[in-house]
Design an enzyme around this catalytic site. Structure first.
Site, PDB file in Angstrom:
ATOM      1  N   ARG A 104       0.853  -1.191   0.000  1.00 17.99           N
ATOM      2  CA  ARG A 104       0.000   0.000   0.000  1.00 17.99           C
ATOM      3  C   ARG A 104       0.873   1.218   0.000  1.00 17.99           C
ATOM      4  O   ARG A 104       1.702   1.397   0.886  1.00 17.99           O
ATOM      5  CB  ARG A 104      -0.818   0.021   1.297  1.00 17.99           C
ATOM      6  CG  ARG A 104      -2.195  -0.395   1.120  1.00 17.99           C
ATOM      7  CD  ARG A 104      -3.093  -0.182   2.276  1.00 17.99           C
ATOM      8  NE  ARG A 104      -2.606   0.340   3.534  1.00 17.99           N
ATOM      9  CZ  ARG A 104      -3.403   0.725   4.505  1.00 17.99           C
ATOM     10  NH1 ARG A 104      -4.704   0.672   4.349  1.00 17.99           N
ATOM     11  NH2 ARG A 104      -2.927   1.164   5.637  1.00 17.99           N
ATOM     12  N   THR A 108      -1.107   7.488  -0.794  1.00 16.90           N
ATOM     13  CA  THR A 108      -2.389   7.363  -1.504  1.00 16.90           C
ATOM     14  C   THR A 108      -3.233   6.202  -0.972  1.00 16.90           C
ATOM     15  O   THR A 108      -4.433   6.131  -1.252  1.00 16.90           O
ATOM     16  CB  THR A 108      -2.147   7.082  -3.001  1.00 16.90           C
ATOM     17  OG1 THR A 108      -1.493   5.797  -3.114  1.00 16.90           O
ATOM     18  CG2 THR A 108      -1.251   8.140  -3.629  1.00 16.90           C
ATOM     19  N   ASP A 200       0.440  -2.815  12.212  1.00 26.66           N
ATOM     20  CA  ASP A 200       0.910  -3.239  10.894  1.00 26.66           C
ATOM     21  C   ASP A 200       1.223  -4.737  10.931  1.00 26.66           C
ATOM     22  O   ASP A 200       2.193  -5.168  11.570  1.00 26.66           O
ATOM     23  CB  ASP A 200       2.167  -2.431  10.509  1.00 26.66           C
ATOM     24  CG  ASP A 200       2.578  -2.717   9.074  1.00 26.66           C
ATOM     25  OD1 ASP A 200       2.788  -3.900   8.731  1.00 26.66           O
ATOM     26  OD2 ASP A 200       2.675  -1.758   8.285  1.00 26.66           O
ATOM     27  N   ASP A 203       4.794  -5.911   9.667  1.00 25.78           N
ATOM     28  CA  ASP A 203       5.869  -5.567  10.616  1.00 25.78           C
ATOM     29  C   ASP A 203       5.818  -6.461  11.853  1.00 25.78           C
ATOM     30  O   ASP A 203       6.855  -6.860  12.381  1.00 25.78           O
ATOM     31  CB  ASP A 203       5.754  -4.097  11.037  1.00 25.78           C
ATOM     32  CG  ASP A 203       6.281  -3.156   9.959  1.00 25.78           C
ATOM     33  OD1 ASP A 203       7.068  -3.620   9.107  1.00 25.78           O
ATOM     34  OD2 ASP A 203       5.914  -1.975   9.977  1.00 25.78           O
TER      35      ASP A 203
HETATM   36  C1  PRP Z   1      -1.101  -4.578   4.483  1.00 23.79           C
HETATM   37  C2  PRP Z   1      -1.934  -5.844   4.610  1.00 23.79           C
HETATM   38  C3  PRP Z   1      -2.768  -5.809   3.366  1.00 23.79           C
HETATM   39  C4  PRP Z   1      -3.004  -4.337   3.169  1.00 23.79           C
HETATM   40  C5  PRP Z   1      -4.390  -4.022   3.636  1.00 23.79           C
HETATM   41  O1  PRP Z   1      -0.045  -4.752   3.623  1.00 23.79           O
HETATM   42  O2  PRP Z   1      -1.172  -7.007   4.728  1.00 23.79           O
HETATM   43  O3  PRP Z   1      -2.130  -6.377   2.239  1.00 23.79           O
HETATM   44  O4  PRP Z   1      -2.057  -3.641   3.969  1.00 23.79           O
HETATM   45  O5  PRP Z   1      -4.720  -2.707   3.353  1.00 23.79           O
HETATM   46  P1  PRP Z   1      -5.798  -2.305   2.251  1.00 23.79           P
HETATM   47  O6  PRP Z   1      -6.983  -3.186   2.465  1.00 23.79           O
HETATM   48  O7  PRP Z   1      -6.071  -0.861   2.574  1.00 23.79           O
HETATM   49  O8  PRP Z   1      -5.174  -2.469   0.902  1.00 23.79           O
HETATM   50  P2  PRP Z   1       1.077  -3.619   3.410  1.00 23.79           P
HETATM   51  O9  PRP Z   1       0.731  -2.744   2.269  1.00 23.79           O
HETATM   52  O10 PRP Z   1       1.344  -2.941   4.728  1.00 23.79           O
HETATM   53  O11 PRP Z   1       2.334  -4.439   2.928  1.00 23.79           O
HETATM   54  P3  PRP Z   1       3.215  -5.528   3.709  1.00 23.79           P
HETATM   55  O12 PRP Z   1       2.352  -6.729   3.920  1.00 23.79           O
HETATM   56  O13 PRP Z   1       4.307  -5.782   2.739  1.00 23.79           O
HETATM   57  O14 PRP Z   1       3.680  -4.932   5.001  1.00 23.79           O
HETATM   58  N1  URA Z   2      -2.461  -2.928   6.962  1.00 24.48           N
HETATM   59  C1  URA Z   2      -2.109  -3.363   8.193  1.00 24.48           C
HETATM   60  O1  URA Z   2      -1.135  -4.117   8.336  1.00 24.48           O
HETATM   61  N2  URA Z   2      -2.831  -2.961   9.244  1.00 24.48           N
HETATM   62  C2  URA Z   2      -3.900  -2.158   9.117  1.00 24.48           C
HETATM   63  O2  URA Z   2      -4.526  -1.831  10.145  1.00 24.48           O
HETATM   64  C3  URA Z   2      -4.256  -1.713   7.829  1.00 24.48           C
HETATM   65  C4  URA Z   2      -3.524  -2.128   6.773  1.00 24.48           C
END
Ligand code: PRP
Ligand code: URA
Length: 209
Positions: A104, A108, A200, A203
């Site tokens: 994400r 944005t 997150d 993380d």
């Molecule tokens: C997180 C999570 C989803 C997304 C959800 O991933 O694992 O994939 O955000 O958010 P959304 O419904 O608003 O799209 P992130 O983008 O943080 O990436 P990561 O898993 O690599 O940390």
């Molecule tokens: N992605 C995450 O990992 N946590 C949230 O709360 C939203 C998006």
């Protein structure tokens, strides 16, 4: 319209309570995410079709039920979806695993694609997409769109925590996809994080913050 199923099993609710706590460390967080994924998978596979086959026990011939030959695939959305794969594989060990890389954009909140590697015959498979978090829905909606463009028709989505905004986005974009949710939370905050949520997920699974 696809089904939206919110888990009510006490074990799932208890374990989600554990991972929400700010004091839960990486090792316990990762392990519990796997356990919850397995429990959600148990519910999400309830609709799989069975067929009768004749077998022989040590005593006599009899008919038993067997899964009706449809092959399965698990597709985690990188990164955090990886944390759910082993738990799901414990229940469906013969499944193939595809990977979709999306992150994400923090400004944005739109998903940015960076990887896609799927089983060659994924279009013939029953596909289970896994990601712990359904927030705005941008990532999951985009991942499922990618799968549909590769010809996948029978798609299910499993997440651990969802926001109402994400559920709505999924239903609007992919009304044919069943959505299995561990817990439905209250809302998104100004940064697109689920409230109360768990922070997150990526993380916390990988210990990167
Ligand atoms: C997180 C999570 C989803 C997304 C959800 O991933 O694992 O994939 O955000 O958010 P959304 O419904 O608003 O799209 P992130 O983008 O943080 O990436 P990561 O898993 O690599 O940390
Ligand atoms: N992605 C995450 O990992 N946590 C949230 O709360 C939203 C998006």
């Amino acid at each position: 319209m696809g089904n939206v199923v919110i888990m009510d099993h006490p074990l799932i609710q208890h374990k989600i309570g554990l991972i929400r706590r700010v004091g839960t460390g990486t090792k316990d967080f990762r392990q519990t995410i796997g356990e919850i994924a397995m429990l959600i998978c148990f519910e999400a596979t309830r609709g799989l079709e069975l067929t009768d086959v004749e077998i022989e026990t040590p005593i006599c011939k009899t008919k038993v039920k067997e899964l009706k030959g449809r092959k399965m695939a698990i597709v985690p959305i990188l990164r955090a979806g990886l944390g759910m794969v082993d738990g799901v594989l414990q229940l469906i060990p013969a499944a193939k695993v595809g990977h979709i890389g999306l992150y994400r954009d923090p400004e944005t909140l739109k998903p940015v694609e960076y990887y896609c590697k799927l089983p060659a015959d994924c279009a013939e498979r029953e596909v289970f997409v896994v990601d712990p978090m359904l927030a705005t829905g941008g990532s999951s909606v985009a991942a499922i769109q990618m799968l549909k463009e590769k010809g996948c028709k029978r798609i299910h989505f499993m997440c651990i925590i969802a926001a109402p905004e994400g559920v709505k986005a999924m239903q609007e974009a992919h009304p044919d996809v069943d959505v299995y949710i561990g817990a439905l939370d209250d809302h998104l905050n100004d940064h697109g994080y689920i409230v109360p949520g768990l922070g997150d997920a990526g993380d916390r699974i990988f210990g990167t913050k």
